[in-house]
Design a protein around this motif. Structure first.
Motif, PDB file in Angstrom:
ATOM      1  N   GLY A 128     -11.279  22.606  43.799  1.00  0.00           N
ATOM      2  CA  GLY A 128     -10.226  21.858  43.118  1.00  0.00           C
ATOM      3  C   GLY A 128      -8.830  22.391  43.345  1.00  0.00           C
ATOM      4  N   ARG A 129      -8.695  23.703  43.302  1.00  0.00           N
ATOM      5  CA  ARG A 129      -7.344  24.281  43.375  1.00  0.00           C
ATOM      6  C   ARG A 129      -6.694  24.054  44.732  1.00  0.00           C
ATOM      7  N   THR A 160      -5.403  26.881  36.941  1.00  0.00           N
ATOM      8  CA  THR A 160      -5.036  26.856  38.369  1.00  0.00           C
ATOM      9  C   THR A 160      -4.014  25.754  38.660  1.00  0.00           C
ATOM     10  N   SER A 200     -18.623  26.191  36.197  1.00  0.00           N
ATOM     11  CA  SER A 200     -18.023  25.835  37.479  1.00  0.00           C
ATOM     12  C   SER A 200     -18.822  26.396  38.645  1.00  0.00           C
ATOM     13  N   ASP A 230      -6.758  14.597  36.930  1.00  0.00           N
ATOM     14  CA  ASP A 230      -7.550  15.796  37.215  1.00  0.00           C
ATOM     15  C   ASP A 230      -8.960  15.430  36.777  1.00  0.00           C
TER      16      ASP A 230
HETATM   17  C1  PLP Z   1     -12.201  24.038  37.505  1.00  0.00           C
HETATM   18  C2  PLP Z   1     -11.031  23.194  37.262  1.00  0.00           C
HETATM   19  C3  PLP Z   1     -10.004  23.088  38.212  1.00  0.00           C
HETATM   20  C4  PLP Z   1      -9.967  23.915  39.486  1.00  0.00           C
HETATM   21  O1  PLP Z   1     -11.078  23.736  40.287  1.00  0.00           O
HETATM   22  P1  PLP Z   1     -11.667  24.927  41.183  1.00  0.00           P
HETATM   23  O2  PLP Z   1     -12.785  24.273  41.923  1.00  0.00           O
HETATM   24  O3  PLP Z   1     -12.116  26.002  40.265  1.00  0.00           O
HETATM   25  O4  PLP Z   1     -10.590  25.389  42.098  1.00  0.00           O
HETATM   26  C5  PLP Z   1      -8.957  22.229  37.926  1.00  0.00           C
HETATM   27  N1  PLP Z   1      -8.896  21.536  36.793  1.00  0.00           N
HETATM   28  C6  PLP Z   1      -9.866  21.615  35.856  1.00  0.00           C
HETATM   29  C7  PLP Z   1      -9.759  20.802  34.606  1.00  0.00           C
HETATM   30  C8  PLP Z   1     -10.957  22.450  36.046  1.00  0.00           C
HETATM   31  O5  PLP Z   1     -11.894  22.540  35.104  1.00  0.00           O
END
Ligand code: PLP
Length: 459
Positions: free
Chosen positions: A99-100, A125, A51, A214
């Motif tokens: 993402g979060r 998250t 990530s 997602d």
């Molecule tokens: C990394 C991830 C998130 C969250 O994203 P961030 O950018 O780390 O906040 C959500 N869902 C999945 C499946 C992820 O791998």
């Protein structure tokens, strides 16, 4: 040619720290035997996460220079919006810092206490943001996913019967939306088939429940569909991605994964009234809707990265690196989760260390052995990360699986780095009987794996 090469050459290098074993012993002890507490400067091959750890291309670095930092209506925003729309087809698109942040806005605007959100596998998250507003995050992985070693391909699928049951029990009115995570990170980066997404959508449609994707690893998932699902061999990854998104009502995305960027994300939807709510909260917590939590230059780099992730040569190479390591480990009899997923290899630490019980934390023992042997950083996904601390003196509640994840940063390591890693694993496997037990000496009430202190213990 049989050899799938890295489809890039290297224009800029970054020195890798090389340490000796005796130095690593001191460093690990100083980090209280927790690799999260090491300085990255002391890690030779860092497989902690995929990530935000990828390498940007020359085209992305060039795009950074084109960043328009206007507060409102910037050119970079237009490019970002256009790219995300071209891939996803969604009507409303909101940039977020990662993402979060997209998950937080989705959960805060759509969920009430007691609501239920089904998912094939909530990322941590996602789960945390749903639980934070008092709702319930339900995992519905396919039954095949429970068998770590079966070679079934689409083990990331959602359990359709489970979903129908959940709707029956909860009532559609208590499920404001359903999610499907591609690939299923929590389930080992296992892909989800187009057929499964379609059937999930058909079922939800009967009850008028929206579907959110997602989408963090949408391009890796598209590659699996092209390679393994009937009827997709001749379709481009972009076409496959579009079809996946066309089955959904919106998406959350971390550009730190298949955006091939070091930061960023987005939230998208078709529903106008949802979009109004998203926009209002976005302005409050992230920023004006044409930049969200990002700089104009980030929007540029992500726009290029999203399209590069859909290049077939890139996905072929990425998949080949995972397969290269997986087949080397399988050939040595090293127990891994099969088949390998899209972004990581998971070692079965319980099978690797049969002399250790769950309460000895075999995952921590293996992670620490990999660091001491070769300066490799991996992460435990077992009884430390997911186990529950003992309620008043009782036994800790262990998890069903003790896994160690080797995550693959994108476009960062070459084949010789993987050969080195295989050599490290060879030694650790040969000497596995000496992998040590650990006890926790200090821990936080939640997410303890990040900061816990460990000491070696007698078995
Ligand atoms: C990394 C991830 C998130 C969250 O994203 P961030 O950018 O780390 O906040 C959500 N869902 C999945 C499946 C992820 O791998």
């Amino acid at each position: 040619m049989r050899t799938i090469i890295e489809p890039f050459r290297i224009k800029m290098t970054e020195a890798l720290p090389i340490t000796t074993r005796s130095e690593r012993e001191v460093l690990l002890a100083r980090a209280f035997n927790n690799v999260f507490l090491l300085d990255a400067d002391h890690v030779t091959i860092d497989l902690l996460t995929d990530s935000g750890t990828g390498a940007m291309s020359d085209r992305q670095w060039a795009a950074l220079m084109l960043g328009d930092e206007s507060y409102a209506g910037s050119r970079s925003w237009r490019r970002f919006e256009q790219t995300v729309r071209e891939i996803t087809g969604f009507k409303h698109i909101f940039p977020t810092h990662q993402g979060r942040a997209a998950e937080r806005i989705l959960a805060a605007t759509r969920l009430k206490k007691g609501n239920v959100v089904p998912n094939n596998g909530h990322f941590d998250t996602t789960r945390a943001n749903i639980e934070y507003v008092g709702a319930i995050a339900t995992d519905l992985p396919s039954t095949e996913a429970r068998d770590l070693h079966s070679e079934k391909r689409f083990k990331g699928n959602m359990d359709l019967d489970g979903l129908a049951r959940a709707i029956g029990v909860e009532g559609a009115a208590n499920i404001p939306f359903c999610m499907i995570t591609v690939t299923n990170n929590t389930g080992g980066g296992q892909p989800v088939s187009m057929e499964n997404i379609r059937r999930v959508k058909e079922l939800l449609k009967i009850y008028n429940i929206p579907l959110m994707i997602d989408a963090c690893r949408f391009a890796e998932n598209a590659f699996f569909i092209k390679e393994c699902e009937q009827g997709f061999a001749d379709r481009s990854l972009l076409e496959i991605a579009r079809e996946m998104f066309s089955l959904a009502d919106g998406a959350t995305m971390s550009a730190k994964k298949d955006g091939l960027a070091n930061i960023g994300g987005f939230l998208a939807c078709n529903n106008d009234s949802w979009a109004d709510d998203f926009r209002n909260l976005l302005i409050l917590t992230e920023g004006f809707p044409t930049y969200g939590g990002l700089a104009g230059r980030d929007l540029e780099a992500i726009s290029v990265g999203l399209m590069e992730a859909l290049e077939i040569d890139y996905q072929r190479y990425r998949h080949a690196t995972v397969e290269y390591l997986a087949s080397a480990l399988i050939a040595r009899g090293i127990p891994i989760v099969r088949p390998a997923g899209g972004h990581a290899i998971f070692i079965d630490a319980a099978a690797f260390c049969p002399h250790l019980r769950a309460s000895d934390y075999p995952g921590i023992g293996l992670v620490n052995a990999l660091y001491l042997e070769g300066g490799v950083r991996a992460v435990e996904l077992g009884s430390v990360m997911f186990g529950k601390p003992a309620p008043e003196g009782g036994e800790e509640i262990a998890t069903p699986h003790e896994l160690v994840r080797l995550a693959f940063p994108r476009r960062v390591y070459t084949q010789s780095h993987f050969d080195y890693l295989i050599e490290v694993l060879d030694v650790v496997w040969r000497e596995r009987a000496s992998i040590e037990a650990y006890r926790i000496t200090e821990q936080a009430p939640f997410l303890r794996h990040f900061t816990a202190h460990y000491e070696r213990a007698d078995v």
